[in-house]
Motif scaffolding. Structure first.
Motif, PDB file in Angstrom:
ATOM      1  N   LEU A 136       0.838  -1.192   0.000  1.00 19.04           N
ATOM      2  CA  LEU A 136       0.000   0.000   0.000  1.00 19.04           C
ATOM      3  C   LEU A 136       0.878   1.249   0.000  1.00 19.04           C
ATOM      4  CD1 LEU A 136      -2.548  -1.104   2.762  1.00 19.04           C
ATOM      5  CD2 LEU A 136      -2.840  -1.269   0.273  1.00 19.04           C
ATOM      6  N   ALA A 170      -3.075  -0.563  -3.608  1.00 13.69           N
ATOM      7  CA  ALA A 170      -3.926   0.610  -3.464  1.00 13.69           C
ATOM      8  C   ALA A 170      -3.099   1.769  -2.936  1.00 13.69           C
ATOM      9  CB  ALA A 170      -5.097   0.337  -2.519  1.00 13.69           C
ATOM     10  N   LEU A 172      -3.597   5.125  -0.526  1.00 14.93           N
ATOM     11  CA  LEU A 172      -4.483   5.715   0.465  1.00 14.93           C
ATOM     12  C   LEU A 172      -4.065   7.172   0.659  1.00 14.93           C
ATOM     13  CD1 LEU A 172      -4.492   2.588   0.989  1.00 14.93           C
ATOM     14  CD2 LEU A 172      -4.945   3.105   3.383  1.00 14.93           C
ATOM     15  N   SER A 179      -4.864   8.583   9.476  1.00 15.31           N
ATOM     16  CA  SER A 179      -4.000   7.414   9.275  1.00 15.31           C
ATOM     17  C   SER A 179      -3.833   6.631  10.575  1.00 15.31           C
ATOM     18  CB  SER A 179      -2.640   7.846   8.738  1.00 15.31           C
ATOM     19  OG  SER A 179      -1.885   8.547   9.710  1.00 15.31           O
ATOM     20  N   VAL A 189     -12.280   1.692   7.432  1.00 10.58           N
ATOM     21  CA  VAL A 189     -11.916   2.217   6.118  1.00 10.58           C
ATOM     22  C   VAL A 189     -13.138   2.705   5.362  1.00 10.58           C
ATOM     23  CG1 VAL A 189     -11.039   1.566   3.835  1.00 10.58           C
ATOM     24  CG2 VAL A 189      -9.783   0.896   5.902  1.00 10.58           C
ATOM     25  N   VAL A 200      -9.290   6.245  -1.709  1.00  6.73           N
ATOM     26  CA  VAL A 200      -8.591   5.018  -2.079  1.00  6.73           C
ATOM     27  C   VAL A 200      -8.533   4.926  -3.595  1.00  6.73           C
ATOM     28  CG1 VAL A 200      -8.581   2.505  -1.983  1.00  6.73           C
ATOM     29  CG2 VAL A 200      -9.319   3.822   0.018  1.00  6.73           C
ATOM     30  N   ALA A 207      -7.149  -2.032   0.955  1.00  2.00           N
ATOM     31  CA  ALA A 207      -7.132  -0.932   1.922  1.00  2.00           C
ATOM     32  C   ALA A 207      -7.755  -1.352   3.247  1.00  2.00           C
ATOM     33  CB  ALA A 207      -7.860   0.274   1.348  1.00  2.00           C
ATOM     34  N   PHE A 210      -5.511  -2.595   6.041  1.00  4.31           N
ATOM     35  CA  PHE A 210      -4.519  -1.688   6.624  1.00  4.31           C
ATOM     36  C   PHE A 210      -4.336  -1.898   8.129  1.00  4.31           C
ATOM     37  CE2 PHE A 210      -3.052   2.574   8.060  1.00  4.31           C
ATOM     38  CZ  PHE A 210      -1.885   2.663   7.307  1.00  4.31           C
TER      39      PHE A 210
END
Length: 230
Positions: A136, A170, A172, A179, A189, A200, A207, A210
């Motif tokens: 990511l 992805a 972000l 975050s 998310v 995204v 995502a 994460f």
């Protein structure tokens, strides 16, 4: 300068003499993010006076923890950087973050946050064992100082590293506070996407993994005095 020496023949006492003074560890934290000008440090440490910052930097230079170097053209400037002794504080800073999270709750009014702190914090809480095999890209926007880095999971755990070319599952795009909320799992998310805090680009399912890339949920702050009847 006041005498900060502890009359104790102990390595912890020596360490406390060096980094135990107010603001010193936070200056080290800033330099763990990379070389900084004096003005950068002043901006990133709201509340510190120019005289105190200058004093702490002099002390750190005397101990050979911090050094100065010239920035390359076209904007020459004097930069403060960590020496080998200073870099030895990186695992110390990591463990202090893991300790400090126990005493954090919601942000307080006026709390400051820098995008550059986020990779340090996420690295401190990255999964050491197997984590979702995701790659990511995180794009943090805190106004004038955007930052991009990679979060990569897999069989050997999670790595947080500088951005690099190559495919990602992805990207972000979000702000620093969001975050941290995503990493803890306290901000889902899908909710962040819906209310506009997160954008995204790519695989939304990736995502959603994460928070599983980090070991934060079990370390979050608990009430200082829990109600035994609750």
């Amino acid at each position: 300068m006041p005498d900060l020496r502890y009359a104790q023949f102990c390595p912890m006492a020596r360490a406390a003499e060096i980094v135990g003074e107010r603001w010193t560890l936070l200056i080290v934290r800033e330099l763990l993010c990379g070389p900084q000008r004096f003005s950068d440090l002043k901006r990133r440490l709201p509340g510190i006076s120019s005289s105190v910052l200058a004093d702490r930097l002099v002390r750190l230079e005397e101990r050979e923890i911090v050094a100065q170097q010239e920035a390359p053209p076209p904007a020459p400037a004097s930069l403060y950087v960590l020496t080998e002794h200073g870099e030895a504080l990186r695992p110390v800073a990591r463990e202090l973050m893991r300790f400090g999270i126990r005493f954090m709750a919601i942000p307080q009014p006026g709390d400051h946050i820098e995008a550059g702190w986020i990779p340090l914090a996420l690295d401190a809480f990255s999964q050491a064992s197997v984590s979702p095999a995701r790659r990511l890209r995180v794009e943090l926007d805190d106004g004038d100082h955007p930052l991009r880095f990679l979060v990569i999971g897999g069989r050997r755990g999670t790595r947080v590293q500088d951005d690099a070319d190559g495919p990602v599952d992805a990207t972000l795009a979000l702000d620093p506070f969001t975050s941290l909320g995503l990493a803890t799992g306290l901000v889902p998310v899908d909710d962040a996407v819906r209310d506009g805090r997160l954008r995204v680009d790519g695989d939304v399912a990736a995502a959603r993994d994460f928070p599983a890339l980090f070991d934060l949920v079990s370390r979050l702050a608990r009430p200082a005095h829990p109600n035994p009847e609750g």
